[in-house]
Design a protein around this motif. Sequence first.
Motif, PDB file in Angstrom:
ATOM      1  N   LEU A  45       0.391  25.179 -12.676  1.00  0.00           N
ATOM      2  CA  LEU A  45       0.423  23.308 -13.013  1.00  0.00           C
ATOM      3  C   LEU A  45      -0.840  23.192 -14.278  1.00  0.00           C
ATOM      4  CD1 LEU A  45      -0.196  22.041  -9.870  1.00  0.00           C
ATOM      5  CD2 LEU A  45       1.634  22.526 -11.421  1.00  0.00           C
ATOM      6  N   CYS A  74      -0.002  16.779 -16.041  1.00  0.00           N
ATOM      7  CA  CYS A  74      -0.556  17.843 -15.323  1.00  0.00           C
ATOM      8  C   CYS A  74       0.678  18.172 -15.543  1.00  0.00           C
ATOM      9  CB  CYS A  74      -0.352  17.612 -13.826  1.00  0.00           C
ATOM     10  SG  CYS A  74      -0.011  18.996 -12.578  1.00  0.00           S
ATOM     11  N   ASP A 104       4.410  20.824 -14.922  1.00  0.00           N
ATOM     12  CA  ASP A 104       4.662  22.066 -14.232  1.00  0.00           C
ATOM     13  C   ASP A 104       5.233  23.074 -15.241  1.00  0.00           C
ATOM     14  OD1 ASP A 104       6.769  22.344 -11.499  1.00  0.00           O
ATOM     15  OD2 ASP A 104       6.143  24.102 -12.272  1.00  0.00           O
ATOM     16  N   MET A 160       3.739  15.728  -6.039  1.00  0.00           N
ATOM     17  CA  MET A 160       2.457  16.319  -6.971  1.00  0.00           C
ATOM     18  C   MET A 160       1.695  15.502  -6.483  1.00  0.00           C
ATOM     19  SD  MET A 160       4.587  18.033 -10.102  1.00  0.00           S
ATOM     20  CE  MET A 160       3.365  18.301 -10.956  1.00  0.00           C
ATOM     21  N   CYS A 178      -4.723  19.177 -10.149  1.00  0.00           N
ATOM     22  CA  CYS A 178      -3.215  18.743  -9.868  1.00  0.00           C
ATOM     23  C   CYS A 178      -2.816  19.194  -8.860  1.00  0.00           C
ATOM     24  CB  CYS A 178      -2.437  18.044 -11.250  1.00  0.00           C
ATOM     25  SG  CYS A 178      -1.483  19.999 -11.993  1.00  0.00           S
ATOM     26  N   GLY A 189      -4.064  23.200 -10.516  1.00  0.00           N
ATOM     27  CA  GLY A 189      -4.108  23.256 -11.553  1.00  0.00           C
ATOM     28  C   GLY A 189      -5.619  23.788 -12.007  1.00  0.00           C
TER      29      GLY A 189
END
Length: 123
Positions: free
Chosen positions: A3, A21, A23, A32, A93, A114
């Motif tokens: 992330l 954010c 991925d 998420m 995130c 993240g």
Amino acid sequence: VQLQASGGGLVQAGGSVRLACVDSGGTSARYMAWFRRAPGKEREFVAYISWSRHTNYADSVKGRFTLSRDNAKNTVYLQMNNLKPEDSAVYYCAAGPRVITSAAMDDKAYSFWGQGTLVTVSS
């Protein structure tokens, strides 16, 4: 799942910011979410979105924040409007491949995080 959060910055009260954010692992996690941690406080839930785009928000941000996702781009967006100084925090995130709805507001339900992006709202 990898992330990468972006979009934070300094904004005046009443202003708007959009966080993103991505991925980069492209696994399209089932849930998420965004959490935030203000200085001296515990990390708290902000919002989550499911693969089918069901959303839920913390009471403190309802009506001001909107979470959306683009599954083709493996990206979620947190649009934050009418920001208040108390929204100042590091925003994280999170992704949860196996989150269930009843646990989706709990940070322990998320496996991947993240690096965080700082949002500062000046009064």
